[in-house]
Motif scaffolding. Structure first.
Motif: not given
Ligand SMILES: C[S@@+](CC[C@H](N)C(=O)[O-])C[C@H]1O[C@@H](n2cnc3c(N)ncnc32)[C@H](O)[C@@H]1O
Length: 264
Positions: A119-122, A150-154, A181-190, A255-258
């Motif tokens: 699943v990809a979500c840009r 993936s997302l544009t982030v600071p 950092e906050s997006l990666s934290a949301e991924l981990k939380k999920a 940032v693009i996370f796999k």
């Protein structure tokens, strides 16, 4: 429940369809010129970062909130069987010329459990009820399946505050402003484990982008450009803000996370 809390809850429940309707309208208006709006939409290095992280084609992929389908088209070219989902019928019609696209919400993905290998979500999670969406993504992925988000982030804490202010002003439908950092934290939380990530920058012309956001009034467009031009010096330095022949340019950080779902 105290009266105030009840009112707050009722407002939240009422506001979901209202925001959904506004998002649909906004992207219906933007659809025709979406591919030639921001440079990131068709940026080949950014798209390649997504297909590289996706790896060898191994079945069916979902381009979630696919818009005009630039990511799905690239995945299809690299050998994936692609499906798409988007809330906005004009966007679904546009990407539907390249692969089958359903109209619907990412918070309730209309596909079977385990249907996708990828699943990809840009550039959409900022609009989404992320808890519901990540839970749906984990449901539709087959075991070991890949989630690319993936997302544009600071760039860092240096520009985060000012960028947040700009995003809130230019996009009233923004649900949440994320940092890497906050997006990666949301991924981990999920329940997702991040396997790899990429960072890259795309240079944008604000004037070009603004000209293709007709829902923004001239006053708002001028104000956004002024917020970038007159940003604090540290912001202007990291974003490499520059005015060339009357046009304002800046770098946007991606940032693009796999990630892979590992359970709660
Ligand atoms: C900024 S565009 C990005 C499009 C595409 N992902 C890309 O990278 O080119 C956001 C897209 O998400 C869609 N969208 C917004 N909220 C959604 C939701 N809750 N469910 C499904 N699609 C949604 C919009 O209609 C729009 O096409």
């Amino acid at each position: 429940m105290p009266g105030g809390e009840q009112v707050k809850l009722a407002r939240m429940i009422l506001s979901v369809p209202a925001v959904t309707g506004k998002l649909k309208n906004q992207f219906a208006i933007r659809c025709r010129e979406f591919d030639v709006s921001a440079a990131w939409v068709k940026d080949r290095y950014l798209i390649k970062a997504h297909t590289d992280l996706a790896g060898k084609p191994r079945g069916t992929a979902l381009d979630l909130c696919c818009g005009t389908g630039q990511i799905g088209r690239a995945l299809k070219k690299s050998g994936w069987e692609v499906r798409g989902l988007d809330l906005c019928s004009s966007m679904a019609g546009s990407s539907g010329k390249f692969f089958p696209v359903s109209e619907g919400a990412a918070e309730r993905i209309p596909f079977k459990t385990g249907a996708f290998r990828l699943v990809a979500c840009r550039q959409t999670v900022q609009f989404l009820r992320i808890k519901d969406v990540f839970s749906e993504v984990s449901r539709v992925l087959s075991p070991g399946g890949i989630f690319i988000v993936s997302l544009t982030v600071p760039f860092s804490g240096i520009d985060a505050g000012w960028l947040h202010k700009i995003h809130r002003f230019k996009q009233p439908l923004l649900l949440k402003f994320y940092t890497a950092e906050s997006l990666s934290a949301e991924l981990k939380k999920a329940g997702f484990a991040i396997k790899e990530s990429r960072r890259l920058t795309v240079r944008e012309s604000l004037d070009r982008w603004m000209a293709r956001a007709p829902e923004l009034s001239c006053r708002v467009r001028r104000e956004v450009i002024s917020m970038v031009e007159n940003a604090p010096a540290e912001y202007r330095r990291v974003h490499r803000v520059e005015k060339i022949r009357g046009e304002v340019f800046e770098d946007w950080n991606w940032v693009i996370f796999k990630a892979v779902f590992q359970g709660y």
